[in-house]
Design a protein around this motif. Structure first.
Motif, PDB file in Angstrom:
ATOM      1  N   VAL A   7      52.165 -20.829 -45.625  1.00 49.55           N
ATOM      2  CA  VAL A   7      52.541 -20.474 -44.259  1.00 49.55           C
ATOM      3  C   VAL A   7      53.497 -19.378 -44.565  1.00 49.55           C
ATOM      4  CG1 VAL A   7      53.703 -20.976 -41.867  1.00 49.55           C
ATOM      5  CG2 VAL A   7      52.295 -22.709 -43.298  1.00 49.55           C
ATOM      6  N   CYS A   8      53.304 -18.175 -43.970  1.00 51.39           N
ATOM      7  CA  CYS A   8      54.216 -17.153 -44.135  1.00 51.39           C
ATOM      8  C   CYS A   8      55.376 -17.231 -43.724  1.00 51.39           C
ATOM      9  CB  CYS A   8      53.538 -15.746 -43.795  1.00 51.39           C
ATOM     10  SG  CYS A   8      54.659 -14.253 -44.133  1.00 51.39           S
ATOM     11  N   ILE A   9      56.747 -17.038 -44.243  1.00 48.30           N
ATOM     12  CA  ILE A   9      57.959 -17.443 -43.634  1.00 48.30           C
ATOM     13  C   ILE A   9      58.684 -15.854 -43.322  1.00 48.30           C
ATOM     14  CG2 ILE A   9      58.444 -19.714 -44.788  1.00 48.30           C
ATOM     15  CD1 ILE A   9      59.979 -18.094 -46.694  1.00 48.30           C
ATOM     16  N   GLY A  10      57.949 -15.096 -43.317  1.00 44.66           N
ATOM     17  CA  GLY A  10      58.212 -13.580 -42.904  1.00 44.66           C
ATOM     18  C   GLY A  10      58.743 -13.297 -41.570  1.00 44.66           C
ATOM     19  N   CYS A  11      58.287 -14.118 -40.587  1.00 42.45           N
ATOM     20  CA  CYS A  11      58.554 -13.907 -39.064  1.00 42.45           C
ATOM     21  C   CYS A  11      58.275 -15.349 -38.508  1.00 42.45           C
ATOM     22  CB  CYS A  11      58.062 -12.684 -38.529  1.00 42.45           C
ATOM     23  SG  CYS A  11      56.376 -12.671 -38.045  1.00 42.45           S
ATOM     24  N   PRO A  12      58.302 -15.382 -37.286  1.00 42.21           N
ATOM     25  CA  PRO A  12      58.268 -16.652 -36.459  1.00 42.21           C
ATOM     26  C   PRO A  12      56.730 -17.041 -36.380  1.00 42.21           C
ATOM     27  CG  PRO A  12      59.927 -15.482 -35.399  1.00 42.21           C
ATOM     28  CD  PRO A  12      59.546 -14.442 -36.418  1.00 42.21           C
ATOM     29  N   MET A  13      55.942 -15.807 -36.472  1.00 45.69           N
ATOM     30  CA  MET A  13      54.229 -15.928 -36.261  1.00 45.69           C
ATOM     31  C   MET A  13      53.940 -17.219 -37.181  1.00 45.69           C
ATOM     32  SD  MET A  13      52.794 -12.226 -35.204  1.00 45.69           S
ATOM     33  CE  MET A  13      50.932 -13.165 -35.473  1.00 45.69           C
ATOM     34  N   GLY A  14      54.441 -17.051 -38.472  1.00 51.36           N
ATOM     35  CA  GLY A  14      54.034 -18.359 -39.283  1.00 51.36           C
ATOM     36  C   GLY A  14      52.489 -18.365 -39.782  1.00 51.36           C
ATOM     37  N   CYS A  15      52.111 -16.934 -40.005  1.00 50.21           N
ATOM     38  CA  CYS A  15      50.547 -16.921 -40.484  1.00 50.21           C
ATOM     39  C   CYS A  15      50.033 -17.951 -41.296  1.00 50.21           C
ATOM     40  CB  CYS A  15      50.329 -15.529 -40.699  1.00 50.21           C
ATOM     41  SG  CYS A  15      50.476 -14.156 -39.210  1.00 50.21           S
ATOM     42  N   GLN A  16      48.868 -18.408 -41.184  1.00 54.09           N
ATOM     43  CA  GLN A  16      48.470 -19.221 -42.321  1.00 54.09           C
ATOM     44  C   GLN A  16      47.635 -18.169 -43.563  1.00 54.09           C
ATOM     45  OE1 GLN A  16      48.197 -22.682 -41.837  1.00 54.09           O
ATOM     46  NE2 GLN A  16      49.686 -22.800 -40.223  1.00 54.09           N
ATOM     47  N   ASN A  32      47.084 -12.926 -43.628  1.00 53.20           N
ATOM     48  CA  ASN A  32      48.158 -12.400 -43.090  1.00 53.20           C
ATOM     49  C   ASN A  32      47.984 -11.265 -42.064  1.00 53.20           C
ATOM     50  OD1 ASN A  32      46.771 -11.199 -45.497  1.00 53.20           O
ATOM     51  ND2 ASN A  32      48.146  -9.491 -45.021  1.00 53.20           N
ATOM     52  N   THR A  33      48.974 -11.044 -41.124  1.00 53.31           N
ATOM     53  CA  THR A  33      48.709 -10.184 -39.924  1.00 53.31           C
ATOM     54  C   THR A  33      49.483  -8.912 -40.245  1.00 53.31           C
ATOM     55  OG1 THR A  33      49.134 -11.889 -38.455  1.00 53.31           O
ATOM     56  CG2 THR A  33      49.200  -9.908 -37.489  1.00 53.31           C
ATOM     57  N   CYS A  34      50.197  -8.763 -41.253  1.00 56.91           N
ATOM     58  CA  CYS A  34      50.835  -7.579 -41.812  1.00 56.91           C
ATOM     59  C   CYS A  34      51.096  -7.517 -43.299  1.00 56.91           C
ATOM     60  CB  CYS A  34      52.251  -7.241 -40.898  1.00 56.91           C
ATOM     61  SG  CYS A  34      53.556  -8.388 -41.554  1.00 56.91           S
ATOM     62  N   LYS A  35      51.515  -6.356 -43.815  1.00 59.03           N
ATOM     63  CA  LYS A  35      51.644  -6.276 -45.372  1.00 59.03           C
ATOM     64  C   LYS A  35      52.788  -7.262 -45.799  1.00 59.03           C
ATOM     65  CE  LYS A  35      52.473  -2.443 -48.230  1.00 59.03           C
ATOM     66  NZ  LYS A  35      53.787  -1.135 -48.336  1.00 59.03           N
ATOM     67  N   LYS A  36      53.540  -7.569 -45.070  1.00 62.57           N
ATOM     68  CA  LYS A  36      54.650  -8.121 -45.457  1.00 62.57           C
ATOM     69  C   LYS A  36      54.349  -9.665 -45.809  1.00 62.57           C
ATOM     70  CE  LYS A  36      59.232  -9.776 -43.629  1.00 62.57           C
ATOM     71  NZ  LYS A  36      60.129  -9.662 -42.353  1.00 62.57           N
ATOM     72  N   GLY A  37      53.126  -9.995 -45.216  1.00 59.67           N
ATOM     73  CA  GLY A  37      52.598 -11.529 -45.518  1.00 59.67           C
ATOM     74  C   GLY A  37      51.927 -11.423 -46.776  1.00 59.67           C
ATOM     75  N   ALA A  38      51.126 -10.265 -46.936  1.00 60.17           N
ATOM     76  CA  ALA A  38      50.501 -10.122 -48.335  1.00 60.17           C
ATOM     77  C   ALA A  38      51.363  -9.977 -49.565  1.00 60.17           C
ATOM     78  CB  ALA A  38      49.457  -8.968 -48.371  1.00 60.17           C
TER      79      ALA A  38
HETATM   80  S1  SF4 Z   1      52.147 -12.134 -41.989  1.00 61.87           S
HETATM   81 FE1  SF4 Z   1      53.208 -10.661 -41.070  1.00 61.87          FE
HETATM   82  S2  SF4 Z   1      53.172 -11.317 -38.881  1.00 61.87           S
HETATM   83 FE2  SF4 Z   1      52.415 -13.001 -40.084  1.00 61.87          FE
HETATM   84  S3  SF4 Z   1      54.169 -14.300 -40.355  1.00 61.87           S
HETATM   85 FE3  SF4 Z   1      54.095 -13.244 -42.215  1.00 61.87          FE
HETATM   86  S4  SF4 Z   1      55.520 -11.399 -41.430  1.00 61.87           S
HETATM   87 FE4  SF4 Z   1      55.015 -12.564 -39.755  1.00 61.87          FE
END
Ligand code: SF4
Length: 121
Positions: A7-16, A32-38
């Protein structure tokens, strides 16, 4: 091939996230929804790190403890050593950003105060 679900911890969306690995090498990150997640997915599988927050006892202060954090990420495997090394006491006054412990647990990272503590009157 090995697959890790995170689970991405980059923001509250918590992408799987799903990370595909070939040995120690990351082949693909998906979900991932954004580059940060990758970036998080890759780093978590190759060199996981964390910012550590805690508190340290204060001597002669207007409060008994001061909240502290690592100045930057430290290796995840060093978190326990880091918390263990924070058993000391610092003396008031303390300003935000003051270095409370240098090179915590031989990580090369300092521990800094995140709150001002005044000297007890
Ligand atoms: S991938 Fe991007 S949008 Fe999704 S939780 Fe991580 S930081 Fe947030």
């Amino acid at each position: 091939m090995n697959i890790r679900d995170l689970v991405c911890i980059g923001c509250p969306m918590g992408c799987q996230l799903q990370v595909k690995l070939e040995g120690d090498k990351v082949i693909e990150v998906s979900g991932n929804t954004c580059k940060k997640g990758a970036e998080y997915g890759e780093k978590e599988c190759t060199n996981p790190t964390r910012i550590v927050t805690s508190s340290v006892y204060v001597k002669d202060g207007n409060v008994d403890v001061v909240p502290v954090k690592t100045e930057s990420d430290i290796p995840k495997g060093k978190i326990f050593d880091c918390v263990k090394a924070l058993k000391g006491v610092v003396k008031a006054p303390i300003n935000i950003g003051d270095v409370v412990v240098t090179n915590i647990a031989d990580t090369g990272v300092n521990i800094i105060a995140t709150k001002k503590v005044y000297k007890a009157s």
